[in-house]
Scaffold this motif. Structure first.
Motif, mmCIF file in Angstrom:
data_model
loop_
_atom_site.group_PDB
_atom_site.id
_atom_site.type_symbol
_atom_site.label_atom_id
_atom_site.label_comp_id
_atom_site.label_asym_id
_atom_site.label_seq_id
_atom_site.Cartn_x
_atom_site.Cartn_y
_atom_site.Cartn_z
ATOM 1 N N THR A 182 7.754 5.357 -2.523
ATOM 2 C CA THR A 182 6.327 5.085 -2.677
ATOM 3 C C THR A 182 6.179 3.597 -2.968
ATOM 4 O O THR A 182 7.160 2.850 -2.979
ATOM 5 N N ALA A 183 4.973 3.175 -3.265
ATOM 6 C CA ALA A 183 4.747 1.777 -3.608
ATOM 7 C C ALA A 183 5.482 1.379 -4.878
ATOM 8 O O ALA A 183 5.718 0.202 -5.132
ATOM 9 N N LYS A 184 5.851 2.377 -5.683
ATOM 10 C CA LYS A 184 6.540 2.097 -6.943
ATOM 11 C C LYS A 184 8.055 2.093 -6.809
ATOM 12 O O LYS A 184 8.760 1.865 -7.784
ATOM 13 N N GLY A 185 8.556 2.383 -5.610
ATOM 14 C CA GLY A 185 10.002 2.359 -5.413
ATOM 15 C C GLY A 185 10.555 3.665 -4.896
ATOM 16 O O GLY A 185 9.811 4.527 -4.403
ATOM 17 N N ALA A 217 12.618 17.751 -11.081
ATOM 18 C CA ALA A 217 11.225 17.365 -10.893
ATOM 19 C C ALA A 217 10.287 18.560 -10.994
ATOM 20 O O ALA A 217 10.634 19.675 -10.583
ATOM 21 N N PRO A 218 9.091 18.323 -11.513
ATOM 22 C CA PRO A 218 8.064 19.367 -11.524
ATOM 23 C C PRO A 218 7.405 19.502 -10.167
ATOM 24 O O PRO A 218 7.569 18.642 -9.296
ATOM 25 N N ASP A 232 1.334 8.065 -6.763
ATOM 26 C CA ASP A 232 1.596 7.304 -7.979
ATOM 27 C C ASP A 232 2.641 7.961 -8.867
ATOM 28 O O ASP A 232 2.972 7.440 -9.939
ATOM 29 N N ASP A 233 3.177 9.098 -8.450
ATOM 30 C CA ASP A 233 4.222 9.786 -9.213
ATOM 31 C C ASP A 233 5.443 9.922 -8.324
ATOM 32 O O ASP A 233 5.451 10.701 -7.375
ATOM 33 N N THR A 243 0.828 -1.191 0.000
ATOM 34 C CA THR A 243 0.000 0.000 0.000
ATOM 35 C C THR A 243 0.866 1.245 0.000
ATOM 36 O O THR A 243 1.826 1.345 0.754
ATOM 37 N N PRO A 244 0.555 2.239 -0.856
ATOM 38 C CA PRO A 244 1.377 3.458 -0.895
ATOM 39 C C PRO A 244 1.404 4.149 0.454
ATOM 40 O O PRO A 244 0.403 4.208 1.156
ATOM 41 N N ARG A 245 2.574 4.661 0.798
ATOM 42 C CA ARG A 245 2.718 5.443 2.024
ATOM 43 C C ARG A 245 2.791 6.913 1.637
ATOM 44 O O ARG A 245 3.473 7.274 0.696
#
Length: 218
Positions: A128-131, A81-82, A100-101, A9-11
């Motif tokens: 995040t959940a994506k790394g 980064a934006p 998610d970004d 789960t995203p933190r």
């Protein structure tokens, strides 16, 4: 830096906006999306109510006018980064950048803009959940490193890092981080320290303190 697993789960980074005498209170926590948020849920008083924090010994460049930040670059840790604007949710807490970004920096839109007089506050995920995420290497910055913020008015505000400090979340020095300043300063905040699996939270915050050194046309 010790962290939790990048999967699951995203933190999120959350900020309690407490009605404290120090003014703008933004205590960032990395928590599970299902966890209760921190803070007392009350809106923060204006930053002008905060005690003044002295600027660096070597006075920097004159403060700039108000202009929204558009891009953050920190060459030493490969950040490019934006920005996304962060607002308060109905509970009076600062929303986190979208989980998610991984390459996105948040800026509190009702606060000081980077380059204006005062302390501009930027926040980013450490993972995040994506790394690994945009502020994964924030704690490795050194005094004298440069932080560049491109602004909507066509200028680039160049900040020089003064210090990088780690604070326990339950002993966060609000006045030091968010107090009023006589010059243009910057605070970059993420989570750090040990990841507590039971609490689903990092135990510390990493804060970079920087001052405006110069500006140039974008």
């Amino acid at each position: 830096m010790t962290g939790g697993p990048a999967s699951g789960t995203p933190r999120l980074l959350r900020a309690g906006m407490g009605a404290a005498a120090v003014g703008l209170l933004l205590i960032y926590n990395s928590v599970d999306t299902g966890s209760d948020s921190d803070g007392d849920g009350k809106p923060a008083p204006p930053a002008a109510a905060a005690p003044a924090v002295p600027g660096p010994a070597d006075a920097g460049a004159p403060a700039l006018g108000r202009a929204k930040p558009t891009r953050l670059r920190i060459p030493q840790i490969a950040v490019d980064a934006p920005f996304t604007e962060l607002a308060l949710n109905p509970a009076g807490q600062l929303d986190a950048p979208p989980p998610d970004d991984k390459n996105l920096v948040g800026w509190y839109r009702d606060g000081v803009t980077p380059g204006e007089r005062g302390s501009a506050v930027l926040a980013g995920h450490v993972d995040t959940a994506k790394g690994p995420a945009v502020f994964l290497l924030l704690s490795f910055l050194l005094p004298g490193n440069k932080v560049e913020v491109s602004r909507a008015d066509g200028t680039v505000a160049v900040f020089s890092v003064d210090s990088v400090e780690t604070f326990a979340k339950d002993a966060f020095p609000d006045a030091k981080v968010y107090g009023r300043t006589p010059d243009a300063q910057l605070r970059l905040i993420t989570c750090g320290g040990t990841y507590d699996k039971k609490r689903r939270d990092y135990l510390d915050n990493v804060v970079v303190f920087a001052h405006l050194e110069s500006s140039r046309p974008g």
